[in-house]
Write a protein that holds these residues in place. Structure first.
Motif, PDB file in Angstrom:
ATOM      1  N   UNK A   7       1.219  -0.491  -0.098  1.00 64.16           N
ATOM      2  CA  UNK A   7      -0.135   0.004   0.280  1.00 64.16           C
ATOM      3  C   UNK A   7       0.650   1.302  -0.140  1.00 64.16           C
ATOM      4  N   UNK A   8       0.818   2.688  -0.776  1.00 64.74           N
ATOM      5  CA  UNK A   8       1.078   3.339  -1.063  1.00 64.74           C
ATOM      6  C   UNK A   8       0.040   4.605  -0.843  1.00 64.74           C
ATOM      7  N   UNK A   9       0.742   6.082   0.267  1.00 59.84           N
ATOM      8  CA  UNK A   9      -0.112   7.188   0.131  1.00 59.84           C
ATOM      9  C   UNK A   9       1.197   8.363  -0.756  1.00 59.84           C
ATOM     10  N   UNK A  10       0.192   9.224  -0.831  1.00 53.00           N
ATOM     11  CA  UNK A  10       1.527  10.363  -1.479  1.00 53.00           C
ATOM     12  C   UNK A  10       0.120  11.479   0.270  1.00 53.00           C
ATOM     13  N   UNK A  11       1.227  11.684   0.941  1.00 52.85           N
ATOM     14  CA  UNK A  11       0.963  11.939   2.349  1.00 52.85           C
ATOM     15  C   UNK A  11      -0.399  11.441   2.703  1.00 52.85           C
ATOM     16  N   UNK A  12      -1.756  12.301   2.483  1.00 50.36           N
ATOM     17  CA  UNK A  12      -2.748  11.870   3.404  1.00 50.36           C
ATOM     18  C   UNK A  12      -4.087  11.274   1.497  1.00 50.36           C
ATOM     19  N   UNK A  13      -3.556  11.134   0.610  1.00 53.09           N
ATOM     20  CA  UNK A  13      -3.610  10.444  -0.415  1.00 53.09           C
ATOM     21  C   UNK A  13      -3.349   9.262  -0.802  1.00 53.09           C
ATOM     22  N   UNK A  14      -4.388   8.125  -0.848  1.00 49.30           N
ATOM     23  CA  UNK A  14      -4.233   6.986  -1.157  1.00 49.30           C
ATOM     24  C   UNK A  14      -3.925   7.016  -2.017  1.00 49.30           C
ATOM     25  N   UNK A  15      -2.979   5.751  -2.565  1.00 53.07           N
ATOM     26  CA  UNK A  15      -2.498   5.341  -4.011  1.00 53.07           C
ATOM     27  C   UNK A  15      -2.915   4.261  -5.033  1.00 53.07           C
ATOM     28  N   UNK A  16      -2.071   3.072  -3.356  1.00 49.50           N
ATOM     29  CA  UNK A  16      -2.237   1.823  -3.864  1.00 49.50           C
ATOM     30  C   UNK A  16      -2.282   1.678  -2.240  1.00 49.50           C
ATOM     31  N   UNK A  17      -3.429   0.173  -3.254  1.00 48.38           N
ATOM     32  CA  UNK A  17      -3.946  -0.741  -1.087  1.00 48.38           C
ATOM     33  C   UNK A  17      -4.431  -2.180  -2.073  1.00 48.38           C
TER      34      UNK A  17
END
Length: 273
Positions: A10-20
């Protein structure tokens, strides 16, 4: 050669979830296609796999080793990346561009040897473009540049090949020319190849495995024969399609009605069939 494994990433750009919760693996000798609409997280996933971005959770492994534990130099010796398009500020020749593939081994102050130059020229010959070796890279056509970038990647002698939409800016002929080379090199060198594509027809023709991403999650994954089906493609792209079988037994996708009308043109609404 190494198996590439993505584990519960999983990856987030700060508070924006991108990958789950991304989870899949690609074995040597396999071309795995990443399919999905714009904004589905394909390019971000590539950067996580290449170690340029750090996942919030989960791991990327090469063989059994976590990529987060490897140096950039070690990663460059295992994994080669072919970007969508590259232009360079200086008038490097095609041969010089290929020689850059071993920069991590030569070092910042080193120079390629005569043997390196011969090997690089040999890679250009293997890919059918020996006549381009002295041509300025920026003066080449889009298809020629992509093949030179493939040559540079192969000159690294990688186990894993990552290709980020290598056909995105190419004409019809060069799309298939580049993909033919990718398929041949994957088989010949038993590479673990992961490629992002927009065109499902290229994916079904060249990829034996597919990972479909939608809104940062795995929509479907598995062998192409198992997951390349009408309902999966329709749900992935939010449009009607039909999957047909050609004369040579090759599947291909035909678009149907686009569900959302196009913008108002001259006061009337149009939809595309």
């Amino acid at each position: 050669m190494e198996t590439l494994t993505v584990e519960d990433l999983s990856f987030d750009y700060e508070t924006l979830p991108v990958l789950r919760d991304i989870d899949f693996s690609v074995a040597p000798g396999t071309i795995c296609g990443l399919l999905g609409p714009n904004g589905s997280g394909k390019s971000t996933l590539f950067k996580c796999i290449n170690g340029l971005l750090k996942p919030r959770q989960g791991h990327v492994r090469i063989g059994g080793q976590r990529i987060a534990q490897l140096s950039r130099r070690t990663i460059a010796g295992i994994m080669a990346v072919v970007p969508q398009q590259t232009t360079v500020a200086f008038a490097f020749s095609a041969l010089q561009m290929v020689l850059m593939g071993r920069a991590s081994r030569v070092g910042a102050m080193g120079r390629p040897s005569g043997a390196d130059a011969r090997d690089a020229a040999g890679v250009l010959s293997d890919l059918g473009i020996p006549h381009l070796k002295n041509r300025p890279f920026n003066a080449l056509s889009g298809g020629e540049r992509q093949i030179v970038l493939l040559a540079r990647a192969l000159f690294q002698n990688p186990s894993i090949l990552l290709l980020d939409e290598p056909t995105a800016h190419l004409d019809f002929k060069n799309q298939y020319r580049v993909m033919d080379i990718v398929q041949k090199m994957t088989r010949r060198h038993h590479l673990t190849t992961l490629i992002t594509l927009h065109d499902p027809n290229l994916a079904v023709r060249y990829c034996s495995q597919l990972v479909m991403l939608k809104q940062g999650r795995v929509h479907r994954q598995g062998t192409t024969a198992d997951v390349f089906e009408q309902q999966a493609i329709e749900a992935l792209y939010d449009m009607n399609v039909s999957i047909q079988n050609g004369d040579r037994g090759q599947w291909f996708v035909m678009p149907g009605m686009v569900q959302t009308p196009l913008s108002d043109i001259g006061g009337r609404q149009y939809a595309v069939q």
